[in-house]
Design an enzyme around this catalytic site. Structure first.
Site, PDB file in Angstrom:
ATOM      1  N   GLU A 105       0.813  -1.215   0.000  1.00 18.50           N
ATOM      2  CA  GLU A 105       0.000   0.000   0.000  1.00 18.50           C
ATOM      3  C   GLU A 105       0.847   1.266   0.000  1.00 18.50           C
ATOM      4  OE1 GLU A 105      -3.195   0.481  -0.387  1.00 18.50           O
ATOM      5  OE2 GLU A 105      -3.975  -1.546  -0.160  1.00 18.50           O
TER       6      GLU A 105
ATOM      7  N   ASP B  61      -6.613   8.027  -0.049  1.00 11.16           N
ATOM      8  CA  ASP B  61      -6.184   7.051   0.950  1.00 11.16           C
ATOM      9  C   ASP B  61      -4.973   7.605   1.681  1.00 11.16           C
ATOM     10  OD1 ASP B  61      -8.170   5.289  -0.023  1.00 11.16           O
ATOM     11  OD2 ASP B  61      -6.807   4.589  -1.582  1.00 11.16           O
TER      12      ASP B  61
END
EC number: 3.2.1.17
Length: 140
Positions: free
Chosen positions: A50, A68
């Site tokens: 990520e 995000d």
């Protein structure tokens, strides 16, 4: 003199960029925060895919205009309140900027909440982390 001022400004701004952990430092910090040891390899895998273990990352805009945040790339539409005041369900009851700090406590707590509500597949990179992973035991 200008070069000195630029260097000082960069030095003062450096903490705003977050820090980069590695697999073992993340595992140890998460363990210290009470995360079960049998989950640590999966969390490390997710953080690697990520954010490359970086705490200060804000991802590019998603299809729905959300972003995000942090080491686990937690979405601001559902989990945290963005600074721009945009609508958020803010299920973790925190500012998205709280996910960008060197202290990963907020990121870990929010990620655990996401896991408890949605499972590991809440992360789009889960397919890299599903199945057998290298042991995290060498970190302790």
């Amino acid at each position: 003199m200008k070069a000195f001022i630029v260097l000082v400004a960069l030095a003062l701004a450096a903490p705003a960029f977050g820090r980069t952990l590695d697999r073992c430092s993340l595992a140890r910090e998460m363990s210290d925060l009470g995360v079960p040891r049998d989950q640590l390899a999966r969390w490390a895998c997710i953080a690697e895919h990520e954010s490359s273990y970086r705490t200060g990352v804000v991802g590019p805009e998603n299809y729905n205009g959300s972003n995000d945040y942090g080491i686990f790339q937690i979405n601001n539409y559902y989990w945290c309140q963005p600074a721009n005041g945009r609508f958020s369900y803010n299920e973790c009851a925190l500012s998205c900027n709280a996910l960008l700090t060197d202290d990963i406590t907020n990121s870990v707590r929010c990620a655990q909440k996401i896991l408890s509500q949605q499972g590991w597949s809440a992360w789009s990179t889960w397919h890299f982390c599903d199945g057998s992973l290298p042991s995290i035991n060498d970190c302790f």
